[in-house]
Design a protein around this motif. Structure first.
Motif, PDB file in Angstrom:
ATOM      1  N   THR A  81       0.836  -1.191   0.000  1.00 52.50           N
ATOM      2  CA  THR A  81       0.000   0.000   0.000  1.00 52.50           C
ATOM      3  C   THR A  81       0.874   1.246   0.000  1.00 52.50           C
ATOM      4  OG1 THR A  81      -1.771  -1.132   1.198  1.00 52.50           O
ATOM      5  CG2 THR A  81      -1.797   1.275   1.225  1.00 52.50           C
ATOM      6  N   ARG A  82       0.569   2.156  -0.908  1.00 52.17           N
ATOM      7  CA  ARG A  82       1.285   3.426  -0.987  1.00 52.17           C
ATOM      8  C   ARG A  82       0.335   4.543  -0.594  1.00 52.17           C
ATOM      9  NH1 ARG A  82       3.367   2.373  -7.153  1.00 52.17           N
ATOM     10  NH2 ARG A  82       4.239   0.278  -6.789  1.00 52.17           N
ATOM     11  N   ARG A  83       0.813   5.437   0.226  1.00 47.46           N
ATOM     12  CA  ARG A  83       0.003   6.544   0.713  1.00 47.46           C
ATOM     13  C   ARG A  83       0.199   7.776  -0.161  1.00 47.46           C
ATOM     14  NH1 ARG A  83      -3.451   3.663   3.616  1.00 47.46           N
ATOM     15  NH2 ARG A  83      -2.362   2.328   5.149  1.00 47.46           N
ATOM     16  N   GLY A  84      -0.687   8.718   0.003  1.00 48.33           N
ATOM     17  CA  GLY A  84      -0.540  10.005  -0.660  1.00 48.33           C
ATOM     18  C   GLY A  84      -1.036  10.001  -2.086  1.00 48.33           C
ATOM     19  N   ARG A  85      -0.662  11.058  -2.795  1.00 50.67           N
ATOM     20  CA  ARG A  85      -1.111  11.227  -4.171  1.00 50.67           C
ATOM     21  C   ARG A  85      -0.574  10.094  -5.050  1.00 50.67           C
ATOM     22  NH1 ARG A  85      -0.457  16.870  -7.615  1.00 50.67           N
ATOM     23  NH2 ARG A  85      -1.814  16.265  -9.369  1.00 50.67           N
ATOM     24  N   GLY A  86      -1.458   9.502  -5.831  1.00 55.10           N
ATOM     25  CA  GLY A  86      -1.071   8.369  -6.663  1.00 55.10           C
ATOM     26  C   GLY A  86      -0.952   7.073  -5.887  1.00 55.10           C
ATOM     27  N   GLY A  87      -1.417   7.090  -4.635  1.00 53.99           N
ATOM     28  CA  GLY A  87      -1.315   5.899  -3.808  1.00 53.99           C
ATOM     29  C   GLY A  87      -2.430   4.901  -4.067  1.00 53.99           C
ATOM     30  N   GLY A  88      -2.416   3.838  -3.300  1.00 51.58           N
ATOM     31  CA  GLY A  88      -3.404   2.779  -3.431  1.00 51.58           C
ATOM     32  C   GLY A  88      -2.785   1.451  -3.069  1.00 51.58           C
ATOM     33  N   THR A  89      -3.441   0.374  -3.435  1.00 48.16           N
ATOM     34  CA  THR A  89      -2.943  -0.976  -3.178  1.00 48.16           C
ATOM     35  C   THR A  89      -2.453  -1.571  -4.474  1.00 48.16           C
ATOM     36  OG1 THR A  89      -4.508  -1.262  -1.352  1.00 48.16           O
ATOM     37  CG2 THR A  89      -3.530  -3.253  -2.289  1.00 48.16           C
ATOM     38  N   PHE A  90      -1.218  -2.082  -4.452  1.00 46.51           N
ATOM     39  CA  PHE A  90      -0.564  -2.567  -5.664  1.00 46.51           C
ATOM     40  C   PHE A  90      -0.117  -4.017  -5.474  1.00 46.51           C
ATOM     41  CE2 PHE A  90      -0.222   1.971  -5.562  1.00 46.51           C
ATOM     42  CZ  PHE A  90      -0.397   2.381  -6.869  1.00 46.51           C
TER      43      PHE A  90
END
Length: 255
Positions: A81-90
């Protein structure tokens, strides 16, 4: 090792991945469905999953259930999981290689269990191949034809194993049965990671490639009986190679 390309968003196999889990709305069901799809390469390395609200709606589960499942998948190293702008679950594709975990997994099966798996898989693969020959049209076969090319070009045994499993899932999807597709996905997670051992030699790779081509030709021509026989033959050859590895030299010594 180059990552296996994800399937087109419109493919029947991918639709089966994101079909509703309303009949079994549990955390382990979500983990199994998404984990299986990642292991088989149906969801590609680095691919972003739909947002939590969208994905929970697609799977027919509560958002809290999905969140708990994603925690488990993160702990398994299958998503990040990446936080912030352009984040999400990858998606984080697993690196299936000939390591100690894979050896232990093969040794956990007796030869009798492997023969039983061969019978089960042959019945499933043969039945779905026959139905695909009867029901599939040209667009349904686009995904398995791409996998056919990917398998022929694959130089890494782990990639060959994943692509072989993906091809079987795509044939099940071409049979236009969501239930059979999910059953093939479930079965592939049980035996699929071991298949790289069946395709680790050049002659085995060439033989499997020829079997794949004959099978797809039979499906495309609408010859259901031949497609069933070829699928069953392919399965039994692959499992025979696994049994030989199970009984072979160093593998035998570790039992």
């Amino acid at each position: 090792m180059a990552p296996v390309k994800p399937l087109p968003l419109s493919s029947a196999a991918r639709r089966a991945v994101f079909a509703s889990l309303a009949a079994e709305p549990r955390v382990d069901a979500v983990v199994r469905r998404l984990g299986d799809a990642i292991t088989l390469g149906l969801l590609g390395d680095g691919e972003q999953l739909p947002g939590e609200s969208e994905l929970s709606a697609q799977l027919g589960v509560a958002t809290v259930t999905l969140r708990e499942a994603l925690v488990v998948l993160r702990h398994q190293g299958l998503v990040t999981t990446r936080r912030g702008r352009g984040g999400g679950t990858f998606v984080c594709a697993p690196a299936d290689t000939l390591d100690e975990r894979l050896r232990a997994r093969l040794l956990a099966h007796t030869t009798e269990e492997l023969r039983d798996l061969a019978d089960h898989w042959a019945a499933l693969a043969g039945g779905t191949a026959r139905l695909a020959a009867e029901r599939a049209d040209a667009p349904d076969l686009e995904a398995p034809r791409r996998s056919l090319l990917d398998f022929a070009r694959a130089e890494d045994p782990a990639a060959r194993g994943r692509i072989d499993g993906r091809l079987h899932v795509e044939i099940a999807a071409a049979a236009q049965s969501a239930r059979l597709t999910r059953e093939e996905i479930r079965f592939q997670t049980e035996i699929g990671p071991l298949l790289c051992l069946a395709f680790n030699q050049p002659e085995a790779h060439r033989e499997a490639d020829a079997q794949h081509r004959a099978l797809l030709d039979a499906v495309a021509s609408g010859n259901g009986e031949l497609a069933r026989d070829l699928a069953e033959q392919h399965v039994h050859v692959a499992l025979r190679r696994l049994i030989e590895r199970r009984l072979d030299g160093p593998w035998q010594q570790q039992a």
